[in-house]
Design a protein around this motif. Structure first.
Motif, PDB file in Angstrom:
ATOM      1  N   VAL A   1      10.655  11.754  -2.504  1.00  0.00           N
ATOM      2  CA  VAL A   1      10.260  13.089  -2.059  1.00  0.00           C
ATOM      3  C   VAL A   1      10.115  13.999  -3.267  1.00  0.00           C
ATOM      4  N   LEU A   2       9.089  14.845  -3.258  1.00  0.00           N
ATOM      5  CA  LEU A   2       8.951  15.895  -4.252  1.00  0.00           C
ATOM      6  C   LEU A   2       9.057  17.234  -3.526  1.00  0.00           C
ATOM      7  N   TYR A   3      10.134  17.968  -3.827  1.00  0.00           N
ATOM      8  CA  TYR A   3      10.341  19.300  -3.258  1.00  0.00           C
ATOM      9  C   TYR A   3       9.694  20.305  -4.202  1.00  0.00           C
ATOM     10  N   CYS A   4       8.562  20.828  -3.806  1.00  0.00           N
ATOM     11  CA  CYS A   4       7.757  21.665  -4.692  1.00  0.00           C
ATOM     12  C   CYS A   4       8.204  23.128  -4.649  1.00  0.00           C
ATOM     13  N   SER A   5       8.391  23.727  -5.823  1.00  0.00           N
ATOM     14  CA  SER A   5       8.755  25.133  -5.916  1.00  0.00           C
ATOM     15  C   SER A   5       7.523  25.997  -5.652  1.00  0.00           C
TER      16      SER A   5
ATOM     17  N   VAL B   1       6.222   4.929   0.196  1.00  0.00           N
ATOM     18  CA  VAL B   1       6.069   6.217   0.873  1.00  0.00           C
ATOM     19  C   VAL B   1       6.508   7.357  -0.058  1.00  0.00           C
ATOM     20  N   TYR B   2       5.644   8.351  -0.200  1.00  0.00           N
ATOM     21  CA  TYR B   2       5.923   9.547  -0.992  1.00  0.00           C
ATOM     22  C   TYR B   2       5.752  10.764  -0.076  1.00  0.00           C
ATOM     23  N   VAL B   3       6.668  11.703  -0.178  1.00  0.00           N
ATOM     24  CA  VAL B   3       6.611  12.923   0.638  1.00  0.00           C
ATOM     25  C   VAL B   3       6.503  14.130  -0.280  1.00  0.00           C
ATOM     26  N   PHE B   4       5.443  14.905  -0.120  1.00  0.00           N
ATOM     27  CA  PHE B   4       5.270  16.150  -0.865  1.00  0.00           C
ATOM     28  C   PHE B   4       5.542  17.302   0.094  1.00  0.00           C
ATOM     29  N   THR B   5       6.543  18.135  -0.235  1.00  0.00           N
ATOM     30  CA  THR B   5       6.969  19.188   0.680  1.00  0.00           C
ATOM     31  C   THR B   5       7.457  20.400  -0.105  1.00  0.00           C
ATOM     32  N   SER B   6       7.806  21.470   0.579  1.00  0.00           N
ATOM     33  CA  SER B   6       8.313  22.673  -0.073  1.00  0.00           C
ATOM     34  C   SER B   6       9.807  22.536  -0.350  1.00  0.00           C
ATOM     35  N   ASP B   7      10.298  23.372  -1.256  1.00  0.00           N
ATOM     36  CA  ASP B   7      11.691  23.249  -1.692  1.00  0.00           C
ATOM     37  C   ASP B   7      12.646  24.143  -0.901  1.00  0.00           C
ATOM     38  N   ARG B   8      12.163  24.680   0.237  1.00  0.00           N
ATOM     39  CA  ARG B   8      13.023  25.560   1.029  1.00  0.00           C
ATOM     40  C   ARG B   8      12.638  25.477   2.504  1.00  0.00           C
ATOM     41  N   ASP B   9      13.551  25.907   3.358  1.00  0.00           N
ATOM     42  CA  ASP B   9      13.342  25.818   4.800  1.00  0.00           C
ATOM     43  C   ASP B   9      12.412  26.931   5.285  1.00  0.00           C
ATOM     44  N   LEU B  10      11.947  26.800   6.499  1.00  0.00           N
ATOM     45  CA  LEU B  10      11.074  27.794   7.114  1.00  0.00           C
ATOM     46  C   LEU B  10      11.732  29.180   7.085  1.00  0.00           C
ATOM     47  N   GLY B  11      11.034  30.151   6.529  1.00  0.00           N
ATOM     48  CA  GLY B  11      11.524  31.518   6.495  1.00  0.00           C
ATOM     49  C   GLY B  11      12.582  31.805   5.454  1.00  0.00           C
ATOM     50  N   SER B  12      12.962  30.811   4.646  1.00  0.00           N
ATOM     51  CA  SER B  12      14.020  31.004   3.659  1.00  0.00           C
ATOM     52  C   SER B  12      13.437  31.458   2.325  1.00  0.00           C
ATOM     53  N   SER B  13      14.157  32.360   1.662  1.00  0.00           N
ATOM     54  CA  SER B  13      13.711  32.843   0.350  1.00  0.00           C
ATOM     55  C   SER B  13      14.364  32.075  -0.797  1.00  0.00           C
ATOM     56  N   ALA B  14      15.273  31.156  -0.471  1.00  0.00           N
ATOM     57  CA  ALA B  14      15.993  30.396  -1.501  1.00  0.00           C
ATOM     58  C   ALA B  14      15.770  28.901  -1.306  1.00  0.00           C
TER      59      ALA B  14
ATOM     60  N   LYS C   1       0.837  -1.189   0.000  1.00  0.00           N
ATOM     61  CA  LYS C   1       0.000   0.000   0.000  1.00  0.00           C
ATOM     62  C   LYS C   1       0.875   1.243   0.000  1.00  0.00           C
ATOM     63  N   SER C   2       0.280   2.347  -0.413  1.00  0.00           N
ATOM     64  CA  SER C   2       1.041   3.586  -0.557  1.00  0.00           C
ATOM     65  C   SER C   2       0.556   4.636   0.439  1.00  0.00           C
ATOM     66  N   ILE C   3       1.504   5.464   0.884  1.00  0.00           N
ATOM     67  CA  ILE C   3       1.217   6.576   1.788  1.00  0.00           C
ATOM     68  C   ILE C   3       1.792   7.841   1.166  1.00  0.00           C
ATOM     69  N   LEU C   4       0.958   8.836   0.977  1.00  0.00           N
ATOM     70  CA  LEU C   4       1.400  10.138   0.486  1.00  0.00           C
ATOM     71  C   LEU C   4       1.429  11.100   1.666  1.00  0.00           C
ATOM     72  N   VAL C   5       2.626  11.534   2.033  1.00  0.00           N
ATOM     73  CA  VAL C   5       2.832  12.401   3.192  1.00  0.00           C
ATOM     74  C   VAL C   5       2.876  13.851   2.730  1.00  0.00           C
ATOM     75  N   PHE C   6       2.115  14.705   3.387  1.00  0.00           N
ATOM     76  CA  PHE C   6       2.176  16.143   3.145  1.00  0.00           C
ATOM     77  C   PHE C   6       2.779  16.821   4.364  1.00  0.00           C
ATOM     78  N   ILE C   7       3.804  17.641   4.155  1.00  0.00           N
ATOM     79  CA  ILE C   7       4.419  18.385   5.249  1.00  0.00           C
ATOM     80  C   ILE C   7       5.075  19.640   4.692  1.00  0.00           C
ATOM     81  N   ASP C   8       4.933  20.746   5.388  1.00  0.00           N
ATOM     82  CA  ASP C   8       5.462  22.026   4.899  1.00  0.00           C
ATOM     83  C   ASP C   8       6.968  21.989   4.681  1.00  0.00           C
ATOM     84  N   TRP C   9       7.697  21.388   5.634  1.00  0.00           N
ATOM     85  CA  TRP C   9       9.165  21.376   5.566  1.00  0.00           C
ATOM     86  C   TRP C   9       9.682  19.986   5.905  1.00  0.00           C
ATOM     87  N   PHE C  10      10.729  19.590   5.214  1.00  0.00           N
ATOM     88  CA  PHE C  10      11.282  18.247   5.372  1.00  0.00           C
ATOM     89  C   PHE C  10      12.800  18.351   5.262  1.00  0.00           C
TER      90      PHE C  10
END
Length: 379
Positions: A70-74, A38-51, A3-12
């Motif tokens: 993991v998919l680091y989303c822009s 396991v798949y992780v969908f997350t942002s491509d930058r750290d908390l508070g970072s502009s890059a 079975k598959s799990i798609l994880v959503f989290i702001d920062w990884f």
């Protein structure tokens, strides 16, 4: 077929500024990736970072420390259509949400799941966000959000994961007794071999504080408790300075302390550097107003360092096993007494408490039944 799990989290990972939730998600992935896709969908930058993170491919699935992806989303792709396409492409058996209030990583996945008739089993881990101590910040916005959440009946179609008794009760209090709540502790990090004790002279103490510089972590409380110590003390503070007004308050407090107490603000450090930093100090202190796990506390114990913490975490009855103290925040004298006891310790006693702290963490890690409990959750 797994079975598959798609994880959503702001920062990884490799992010670290958001603290405990990142560590919870990393441990989750590392433990479950050999049992689920396991798949992780997350942002491509750290908390508070502009890059974006250096050297990390964005907007494509890449392997992470094993079979997990993991998919680091822009920022340009953080919108409804793209997130819906990700969910449709993976078509996961389970969706695992690691926040309560995140627009892109909780609200959108929930509303998309609702729009397609809840094809995936959705699990929401509030990560301590329903604690009274957490709801007091931006309270009006959070109250409105929770009202809409319940008006849409989202809570009736998902499962909640609580990590301790307090969170279990908080979820039931907010959403009612009929909601589905499974209580499973976070996966602990792997505990390495005992790193050894430190030289300890009576009348000298080095203290480490690791946490966001935010009122909920209560650094000002710790600084006030240092004022009356008899002996020489050094406090090292590691954490992101996200609340500038609060940081200014804490710096002013530290400057007003007597000459026998020194304070160093070291700023934020990547997670992989923390074990060595923690192990270089005699005691870990965190008078937090609330933790649903407290990964930094566990790292302190894993490093063989006794801890002095509040009673607002799952780590309780520490004195009985000589792993530290968990003191009520209404008992400022008790907190000061714990600090003074540590300061007065001589080598033999400190060695005993150091070994006991590591043993406590090691036993917790080896006794954890989290994997079988998560397996039941993600049937």
């Amino acid at each position: 077929m797994r079975k598959s799990i798609l994880v959503f989290i702001d920062w990884f990972d490799p992010g670290f500024k958001a603290g405990g939730p990142i560590r919870s998600a990393v441990n989750f992935v590392r433990h479950l990736q050999h049992h689920y896709d396991v798949y992780v969908f997350t942002s491509d930058r750290d908390l508070g970072s502009s890059a974006p993170y250096d050297g990390v491919k964005t907007d494509t699935w890449i392997f992470y420390d094993g079979p997990a992806k993991v998919l680091y989303c822009s920022p340009g792709n953080l919108h409804w259509k793209y997130i819906r396409e990700v969910i449709n492409d993976i078509n996961p058996d389970h969706i695992y949400l690691n926040s309560l209030f995140s627009k892109f990583f909780t609200i959108y996945p929930l509303l998309i799941s609702r729009s397609v008739g809840w094809k995936s089993h959705v699990v929401l881990a509030p990560r301590g966000m329903l604690r009274k101590s957490a709801l007091q910040y931006k309270s009006l916005k959070k109250k409105l959000y929770l009202r809409v959440f319940k008006w849409l009946s989202l809570h009736r179609h998902i499962s909640f994961q609580a990590t301790d008794d307090t969170e279990f009760n908080d979820i039931k209090k907010e959403f009612g007794d009929t909601v589905r709540v499974t209580q499973i502790p976070n996966f602990p990090a792997y505990v390495q071999a005992y790193p050894g004790s430190l030289p300890k002279k009576p009348g000298e103490l080095s203290i480490i504080f690791v946490g966001r510089l935010h009122p909920i972590k209560n650094l000002h409380f710790l600084l006030e408790r240092l004022r009356g110590l008899k002996g020489r003390a050094l406090l090292t503070i590691v954490g992101s300075e996200e609340n500038k007004a609060y940081v200014g308050q804490c710096r002013s407090l530290s400057a007003s302390l007597p000459g026998n107490v020194r304070v160093k603000f070291e700023g934020e450090k990547p997670n992989h550097e923390l074990p060595v930093i923690i192990a270089a100090h005699h005691v870990f202190c965190l008078p937090t107003q609330g933790e649903n796990f407290g990964h930094a506390i566990f790292e302190g114990l894993s490093a063989g360092r006794p801890v002095i913490i509040s009673d607002q975490t799952p780590w309780r009855e520490l004195v009985a096993v000589k792993a530290g103290w968990d003191v009520s925040l209404t008992d400022s004298i008790g907190f000061e007494r714990a600090l003074q006891d540590m300061l007065d310790m001589e080598q033999v006693q400190y060695d005993e408490w150091s070994g006991a702290a590591w043993k406590y963490a090691h036993q917790f890690s080896t006794a954890s039944d989290a994997l079988s409990q998560y397996t039941l959750l993600f049937q």
